[in-house]
Design a protein around this motif. Structure first.
Motif, short mmCIF file in Angstrom:
data_model
loop_
_atom_site.label_atom_id
_atom_site.label_comp_id
_atom_site.label_asym_id
_atom_site.label_seq_id
_atom_site.Cartn_x
_atom_site.Cartn_y
_atom_site.Cartn_z
N ASP A 26 46.92 71.42 30.00
CA ASP A 26 46.18 72.08 28.92
C ASP A 26 46.88 73.36 28.48
OD1 ASP A 26 44.26 70.12 28.95
OD2 ASP A 26 42.85 71.24 30.19
N ARG A 85 48.02 68.26 15.76
CA ARG A 85 46.74 67.87 16.33
C ARG A 85 46.98 67.16 17.66
NH1 ARG A 85 43.88 63.20 12.88
NH2 ARG A 85 42.51 63.29 14.72
N THR A 119 45.12 64.21 20.05
CA THR A 119 44.11 63.16 19.99
C THR A 119 43.32 63.10 21.29
OG1 THR A 119 45.47 61.38 20.91
CG2 THR A 119 45.72 61.84 18.55
N LYS A 120 42.18 62.40 21.25
CA LYS A 120 41.37 62.23 22.45
C LYS A 120 42.13 61.50 23.55
CE LYS A 120 36.90 62.21 20.06
NZ LYS A 120 35.67 61.42 19.73
N SER A 121 43.09 60.68 23.15
CA SER A 121 43.86 59.91 24.12
C SER A 121 45.07 60.67 24.67
CB SER A 121 44.32 58.59 23.49
OG SER A 121 45.02 58.83 22.28
N GLY A 122 45.22 61.93 24.25
CA GLY A 122 46.26 62.76 24.84
C GLY A 122 47.57 62.83 24.08
N HIS A 133 53.15 62.88 24.10
CA HIS A 133 51.92 62.75 24.87
C HIS A 133 51.92 63.80 25.97
CE1 HIS A 133 48.84 60.93 27.51
NE2 HIS A 133 48.42 60.31 26.41
#
Length: 346
Positions: free
Chosen positions: A8, A175, A177-180, A329
């Motif tokens: 993060d 951006r 995404t929710k999937s990393g 990713h």
């Protein structure tokens, strides 16, 4: 060791840096950001005369130093002339490609009169008007910047303070995404700067004194070939460019892996370094790939070309669609950090 907590942090710092305009030649804001971030982590950092950032991570053996290089300069454009319509002709900075820059929002940064918004468009961009729209090759000669100002002539544009040599910055559109996945222009190479900040934070958090001296150089002219030509500290024997790993047909790397480059357009990387990087990846449990990049050049090759007597290597998180709207990713970033920690024997 729990590395996941640094994901993060790496993503946060990468996003912050992506949103700072820094085309080659206009990198002061991004360099100052990097300078302050390394200082916040407690490391000695300074600006070079060239405009980069040199960081001393510390270490015992100063006769066998390791230099890690990443760059914060990006692709972009520069005003090369003003048309009679008041629109702008742009020359690319670095390898900016008109094919994937078309319709992107831009910011024109003037030398003395502030900033203006616009869009990079095909000349005569209305498809209902232009019968040659589909057949026109997109180049920097066939495209222009349409300013979001009421300008109808060259004189109108000049009255705004816009002139030849002003910088044209393309929006990154960053951006996660929710999937990393992280998607943005200019992940090359701001993602690697984020990874090196994560690497430095890991050392600071764990109060590690490396066995060998480690330095980080955030360069600012990589996209035009001379970013790593200077500022190698005394005692450095190895330099590794932490740049984007290539993802594409014929290669094995994915966005979730760290790529170890064996050879690129500049020739092979030092065999002993490539071997050592593979061994470190295995030791760290980092998911990796080894590839040959067909069209690529790195900072560390510029360092060698400048005459420094060093061994060299190249790694990076896998990045798809290089020099376009790029994608990587968070797992690729984490695997790159794991490899760096293991290679530095921390």
């Amino acid at each position: 060791m729990n590395f996941e907590k640094y994901q993060d942090f790496i993503m946060e710092k990468t996003l912050e840096l992506l949103n700072i305009n820094s085309p080659t030649g206009y990198t002061e804001d991004a360099a100052n950001y990097c300078l302050e971030e390394f200082r916040k982590l407690g490391f000695e950092a300074k600006l070079t005369n060239k405009g980069g950032v040199l960081v001393n991570i510390g270490g015992k053996d100063k006769e066998n130093g390791l230099l890690l290089e990443a760059h914060t300069d990006t692709l972009g454009g520069m005003v090369s002339s003003i048309k009679s319509s008041g629109r702008l002709v742009v020359t690319p900075l670095g390898g900016m490609n008109a094919n994937n820059a078309e319709t992107e929002n831009v910011t024109v940064i003037t030398k003395f009169d502030g900033e203006y918004e616009g869009t990079f468009q095909l000349n005569n961009a209305s498809i209902h008007v232009n019968g040659e729209y589909n057949d026109t090759k997109r180049t920097f000669d066939s495209c222009e910047v349409v300013l979001d100002e009421d300008v109808k002539s060259e004189e109108d544009t000049k009255k705004l303070g816009i002139s030849v040599g002003d910088i044209v910055c393309f929006e990154p559109n960053a951006r996660i995404t929710k999937s990393g996945y992280i998607k943005s222009r200019f992940l090359d190479d701001k993602l690697s700067v984020g990874i090196l900040l994560g690497f430095a934070k890991y050392i600071a958090d764990n109060k590690i004194t490396p066995e060998r001296a480690i330095y980080i150089h955030i360069t600012v002219f990589e996209e035009v070939g001379h970013g790593g030509c200077a500022s190698v500290p005394e005692g450095v024997t190895e330099a590794i460019s932490v740049d984007m790993g290539c993802v594409g047909e014929g290669l094995t790397c994915t966005e979730k892996q760290v790529s170890i480059c064996a050879k690129d357009s500049g020739g092979p990387y030092a065999f002993s370094i490539v071997k050592g990087l593979i061994e470190a990846a295995k030791k760290a449990g980092a998911d990796y790939a080894v590839d040959v990049y067909p069209h690529y050049g790195s900072d560390v090759e510029a360092t060698l070309s400048a005459g420094y007597d060093i061994k060299h290597g190249l790694i990076g998180a896998g990045v798809y669609a290089s020099h376009g709207y790029e994608r990587s990713h968070k797992e690729g970033a984490l695997n790159t950090m794991k490899l760096l920690v293991a290679y530095a024997d921390l």
